[in-house]
Design an enzyme around this catalytic site. Structure first.
Site, PDB file in Angstrom:
ATOM      1  N   VAL A  60     -24.986  19.332  61.654  1.00  0.00           N
ATOM      2  CA  VAL A  60     -24.951  18.022  61.007  1.00  0.00           C
ATOM      3  C   VAL A  60     -23.492  17.686  60.725  1.00  0.00           C
ATOM      4  O   VAL A  60     -22.757  18.498  60.163  1.00  0.00           O
ATOM      5  CB  VAL A  60     -25.793  18.006  59.706  1.00  0.00           C
ATOM      6  CG1 VAL A  60     -25.557  16.712  58.935  1.00  0.00           C
ATOM      7  CG2 VAL A  60     -27.272  18.159  60.032  1.00  0.00           C
ATOM      8  N   GLY A 105     -18.993  19.132  57.961  1.00  0.00           N
ATOM      9  CA  GLY A 105     -20.095  19.431  58.870  1.00  0.00           C
ATOM     10  C   GLY A 105     -20.704  20.772  58.504  1.00  0.00           C
ATOM     11  O   GLY A 105     -20.098  21.553  57.760  1.00  0.00           O
ATOM     12  N   LYS A 106     -21.902  21.029  58.966  1.00  0.00           N
ATOM     13  CA  LYS A 106     -22.511  22.349  58.738  1.00  0.00           C
ATOM     14  C   LYS A 106     -23.677  22.512  59.688  1.00  0.00           C
ATOM     15  O   LYS A 106     -24.238  21.529  60.165  1.00  0.00           O
ATOM     16  CB  LYS A 106     -23.007  22.438  57.288  1.00  0.00           C
ATOM     17  CG  LYS A 106     -23.403  23.815  56.807  1.00  0.00           C
ATOM     18  CD  LYS A 106     -22.217  24.746  56.589  1.00  0.00           C
ATOM     19  CE  LYS A 106     -22.143  25.272  55.236  1.00  0.00           C
ATOM     20  NZ  LYS A 106     -21.057  25.532  54.489  1.00  0.00           N
ATOM     21  N   GLY A 107     -24.015  23.743  59.990  1.00  0.00           N
ATOM     22  CA  GLY A 107     -25.153  23.964  60.876  1.00  0.00           C
ATOM     23  C   GLY A 107     -25.454  25.430  60.992  1.00  0.00           C
ATOM     24  O   GLY A 107     -25.148  26.215  60.083  1.00  0.00           O
ATOM     25  N   ASP A 146     -20.258  31.383  57.767  1.00  0.00           N
ATOM     26  CA  ASP A 146     -20.998  31.027  56.554  1.00  0.00           C
ATOM     27  C   ASP A 146     -21.992  32.179  56.331  1.00  0.00           C
ATOM     28  O   ASP A 146     -21.728  33.305  56.774  1.00  0.00           O
ATOM     29  CB  ASP A 146     -21.685  29.657  56.760  1.00  0.00           C
ATOM     30  CG  ASP A 146     -22.126  29.008  55.453  1.00  0.00           C
ATOM     31  OD1 ASP A 146     -21.282  28.435  54.756  1.00  0.00           O
ATOM     32  OD2 ASP A 146     -23.316  29.089  55.119  1.00  0.00           O
TER      33      ASP A 146
END
Ligand code: GLU
Length: 421
Positions: A60, A105-107, A146
């Site tokens: 995202v 952003g992250k995913g 992460d």
């Protein structure tokens, strides 16, 4: 409500509150309320037993007004689109607060990595990177470690990204990810950057409140990279680690747990702390109510809730994790007079370390760890001071103040540039 929906609801409530307090421009509020891009990929991977599994991955991209999307990839069975949305949104605020030229952003992948062999994890990571294709890039969207991902995973991503470009395009693209091993363009000190930053904010708090950290008791939830390094640096201040909790259990020793010995122990057990002989095992439900001065949640979101907030004895909650405190629980903590160093400030050392790695790669340099830690501490102190000043200006709590610092920066950018077309 699903845990991930609660996570997304929390970040939106925090945003709404800050936007109300500062009087954020309505149009900018509309833009920032929803992520720009949401990428979901399904990709097949052959497992060691010859069977094919179809896996689900997310990226995202919340906002890139200040620079490329930036943020981690996590491998976790509970990752879904709402969790990715919430975490990507927090990254936008975090990068803006830290003064970095990045968006958010992250995913990651919806898997339990413990169930896979190293060879399978390598194939999963490479195939996911391939599926993301040109949705990531050194000037577009830069992933990082992460929850449950590490420098090895980043090295596979970098290699896959570079190898799938034509030879003429391969130069200098390693900075498509940060948090790489030092031998592959990684930054010395990036491994400890988040935990180091957590402790810089705790030092700033102690100075502000006239607290001597020597002998102060702290408890840590999560003993992954962040939990360990935060424990390590806080122990160097003379504070005493008395309890640690992770998925495998909760351990307690009122005379102190040696973070180094615990890290050695967990390294041989896929990161799990249970069975450590330097502490007794206690009932996990008692963790938050333990007698201590500082509580460091360094695991997942939604951990401090209305069910346990009232029992917390710590005078400081330092949010090393993303989204550990639900909005309703925060109100209880603040009412009790507990200070909270909000996640977007407390754990910003990670993405700040990533920024230095990215710069090091862009300049084809190798930076020294001593220099990195000085730069990191400085950036953390600046963000802490800005938050305090904003809290004073609006007579508000530290989380809302940290959001306002971030939102003012984003508002200025949008006002200066206007909106295309
Ligand atoms: N995953 C970390 C975070 O939540 C680091 C992100 C990065 O270095 O880009 O802040």
């Amino acid at each position: 409500m699903a845990e991930s929906s609660k996570l997304y609801e929390n970040v939106q409530k925090q945003f709404d509150r800050a936007a109300d307090v500062m009087g954020l421009d309505e149009g900018i509020r509309t833009i920032l309320s929803t992520p720009s891009n949401e990428i979901i990929v399904h990709f097949p991977v052959k497992m060691d037993n010859g069977k094919i599994e179809l896996l689900k991955g997310y990226r995202v991209q919340h906002n890139n007004a200040l620079g490329p999307y930036k943020g981690g990839l996590r491998f976790h069975p509970k990752l879904d689109i709402n969790a990715a949305r919430a975490l990507a949104t927090w990254m936008t605020w975090k990068s803006a607060l830290a003064g970095l030229p990045y968006g958010g952003g992250k995913g990651g992948i919806k898997i339990d990595p413990k169930k896979y062999s190293m060879a399978e994890l390598e194939r999963i990571t490479r195939r996911f990177t391939y599926a993301l294709g040109d949705n990531i890039g050194p000037d577009l969207d830069i992933p990082a470690p992460d929850v449950n991902t590490n420098s090895q995973i980043m090295a596979w991503i970098a290699d896959t990204y570079v190898q799938t470009k034509s030879p003429a395009n391969r130069h200098n693209n390693l900075h498509v990810v940060t948090g790489k091993p030092v031998g592959s363009g990684g930054l010395e000190g990036r491994d400890r950057a988040t935990g180091f930053g957590v402790v810089s904010t705790i030092k700033s708090w102690a100075e502000l409140k006239g607290v001597d950290l020597k002998g102060k008791k702290y408890i840590v939830q999560g003993f992954g990279n962040v939990g360990y390094w935060a424990s390590h640096f806080l122990a160097l201040q003379g504070a005493v680690l008395v309890a640690v909790q992770d998925m495998s259990g909760t351990i307690y020793n009122e005379n102190g747990i040696d973070p180094e010995a615990l890290n050695d122990h967990s390294a041989g057990r896929k990161g799990q702390i249970s069975g450590f002989d330097g502490a007794e095992s206690i009932d996990s439900s008692t963790f938050f109510a333990l007698d201590c001065d500082i509580l460091i949640p360094a695991a997942l979101g939604n951990q401090i809730t209305v069910d346990n907030a009232d029992s917390i004895k710590a005078t400081l909650v330092a949010e090393a994790a993303n989204g550990p405190t639900v909005v309703e629980a925060e109100a209880i903590l603040l009412k009790k007079g507990i200070n909270i160093i909000p996640d977007i400030l407390c754990n910003a050392g990670g993405v700040t370390g990533s920024y230095y790695e990215w710069l090091q790669n862009k300049r084809s340099e190798n930076w020294k760890i001593e220099d990195v830690l000085v730069l990191l501490e400085d950036k953390m102190n600046v963000a802490f001071d800005k938050t305090l000043k904003m809290a004073e200006k609006y007579d508000t709590d530290w989380r809302t103040a940290s959001y306002i610092v971030a939102l003012e920066r984003l508002q200025t950018t949008y006002m200066e540039r206007g909106l295309f077309p």
